[in-house]
Design a protein around this motif. Structure first.
Motif, PDB file in Angstrom:
ATOM      1  N   THR A  78       9.282   6.036   9.061  1.00 50.65           N
ATOM      2  CA  THR A  78       9.917   6.639   7.898  1.00 50.65           C
ATOM      3  C   THR A  78      11.098   5.784   7.423  1.00 50.65           C
ATOM      4  O   THR A  78      11.815   5.215   8.249  1.00 50.65           O
ATOM      5  CB  THR A  78      10.399   8.068   8.217  1.00 50.65           C
ATOM      6  OG1 THR A  78      11.050   8.601   7.060  1.00 50.65           O
ATOM      7  CG2 THR A  78      11.364   8.071   9.374  1.00 50.65           C
ATOM      8  N   PRO A  79      11.323   5.711   6.124  1.00 48.91           N
ATOM      9  CA  PRO A  79      12.501   4.988   5.633  1.00 48.91           C
ATOM     10  C   PRO A  79      13.781   5.812   5.770  1.00 48.91           C
ATOM     11  O   PRO A  79      14.866   5.314   5.519  1.00 48.91           O
ATOM     12  CB  PRO A  79      12.172   4.725   4.166  1.00 48.91           C
ATOM     13  CG  PRO A  79      11.179   5.782   3.800  1.00 48.91           C
ATOM     14  CD  PRO A  79      10.424   6.118   5.042  1.00 48.91           C
ATOM     15  N   ASP A  80      13.665   7.076   6.181  1.00 50.89           N
ATOM     16  CA  ASP A  80      14.818   7.959   6.324  1.00 50.89           C
ATOM     17  C   ASP A  80      15.558   7.620   7.619  1.00 50.89           C
ATOM     18  O   ASP A  80      15.109   7.945   8.719  1.00 50.89           O
ATOM     19  CB  ASP A  80      14.362   9.413   6.337  1.00 50.89           C
ATOM     20  CG  ASP A  80      15.519  10.393   6.287  1.00 50.89           C
ATOM     21  OD1 ASP A  80      16.684   9.966   6.459  1.00 50.89           O
ATOM     22  OD2 ASP A  80      15.250  11.589   6.086  1.00 50.89           O
ATOM     23  N   LEU A  81      16.705   6.964   7.504  1.00 48.65           N
ATOM     24  CA  LEU A  81      17.473   6.502   8.653  1.00 48.65           C
ATOM     25  C   LEU A  81      17.949   7.658   9.534  1.00 48.65           C
ATOM     26  O   LEU A  81      18.010   7.534  10.754  1.00 48.65           O
ATOM     27  CB  LEU A  81      18.663   5.654   8.190  1.00 48.65           C
ATOM     28  CG  LEU A  81      19.460   4.953   9.275  1.00 48.65           C
ATOM     29  CD1 LEU A  81      18.564   4.008  10.073  1.00 48.65           C
ATOM     30  CD2 LEU A  81      20.610   4.193   8.670  1.00 48.65           C
ATOM     31  N   GLY A  88      15.710   8.624  17.987  1.00 51.36           N
ATOM     32  CA  GLY A  88      16.265   7.797  19.056  1.00 51.36           C
ATOM     33  C   GLY A  88      17.149   8.592  19.997  1.00 51.36           C
ATOM     34  O   GLY A  88      17.080   8.429  21.218  1.00 51.36           O
ATOM     35  N   LEU A  89      17.957   9.477  19.441  1.00 48.58           N
ATOM     36  CA  LEU A  89      18.817  10.321  20.280  1.00 48.58           C
ATOM     37  C   LEU A  89      17.982  11.273  21.128  1.00 48.58           C
ATOM     38  O   LEU A  89      18.287  11.503  22.309  1.00 48.58           O
ATOM     39  CB  LEU A  89      19.803  11.100  19.412  1.00 48.58           C
ATOM     40  CG  LEU A  89      20.900  10.261  18.754  1.00 48.58           C
ATOM     41  CD1 LEU A  89      21.713  11.104  17.770  1.00 48.58           C
ATOM     42  CD2 LEU A  89      21.810   9.640  19.802  1.00 48.58           C
ATOM     43  N   LEU A  90      16.919  11.839  20.568  1.00 49.15           N
ATOM     44  CA  LEU A  90      16.044  12.733  21.331  1.00 49.15           C
ATOM     45  C   LEU A  90      15.339  11.986  22.459  1.00 49.15           C
ATOM     46  O   LEU A  90      15.188  12.519  23.567  1.00 49.15           O
ATOM     47  CB  LEU A  90      15.016  13.397  20.412  1.00 49.15           C
ATOM     48  CG  LEU A  90      15.577  14.477  19.482  1.00 49.15           C
ATOM     49  CD1 LEU A  90      14.508  14.930  18.493  1.00 49.15           C
ATOM     50  CD2 LEU A  90      16.117  15.652  20.270  1.00 49.15           C
ATOM     51  N   VAL A  91      14.932  10.762  22.204  1.00 48.81           N
ATOM     52  CA  VAL A  91      14.326   9.948  23.271  1.00 48.81           C
ATOM     53  C   VAL A  91      15.360   9.702  24.369  1.00 48.81           C
ATOM     54  O   VAL A  91      15.056   9.801  25.566  1.00 48.81           O
ATOM     55  CB  VAL A  91      13.777   8.612  22.712  1.00 48.81           C
ATOM     56  CG1 VAL A  91      13.423   7.653  23.835  1.00 48.81           C
ATOM     57  CG2 VAL A  91      12.565   8.870  21.835  1.00 48.81           C
TER      58      VAL A  91
END
Length: 142
Positions: A78-81, A88-91
């Motif tokens: 997704t292009p939504d940063l 990334g935080l959930l990972v």
């Protein structure tokens, strides 16, 4: 013949080689989340230099090699940063809950016949498969 599968094979071989070299040179297990977590938490100050070198290499080497071997790959990122950062935080939270990530449990744990590594690997593969089924077949999102 389609040869894109070779990139996955090469990546897996490099991760395995990196884990073996890290273990042989440092006497420690190469778990990427543990190495990065140690940098963030500033634990074990004697290992800070090697942890920092590992993370810099993990991020920097692909940028250095990209001009030489860049495959033309299409992604559906997704292009939504904000979504990328949240993912990334959930990972990161998941790796802390599981006491490790795929490199720690899947590569290093299974190769040492660690029951915890084998069980964790089975569960994250099942969770990934169920997630794909849920989002593709049930919700129709992907």
């Amino acid at each position: 013949m389609n040869v894109e599968w070779m990139w996955g094979l090469a990546g897996g071989l490099l991760i395995g080689l990196g884990a073996a070299v890290y273990l042989l040179c440092n006497g420690r297990i190469m778990g990427a989340s543990g190495i990065l977590g140690g940098l963030v938490e500033r634990s074990d100050r004697s290992a800070m230099t090697e942890r920092l070198a590992f993370v810099i290499g993990l991020i920097g080497i692909p940028f250095l090699l990209r001009p030489l071997i860049a495959p033309q790959t299409q992604t559906h990122l997704t292009p939504d940063l904000a979504i990328v950062i949240l993912a990334g935080l959930l990972v990161g939270v998941g790796t802390r809950i599981a006491n490790g990530c795929t490199s720690g449990h899947g590569v290093c744990g299974i190769s040492r016949f660690s029951l915890r590594g084998i069980v964790a690997t089975v569960f994250y593969i099942l969770a990934g498969g169920l997630t794909v089924v849920l989002f593709r077949q049930v919700l129709g999102v992907i």
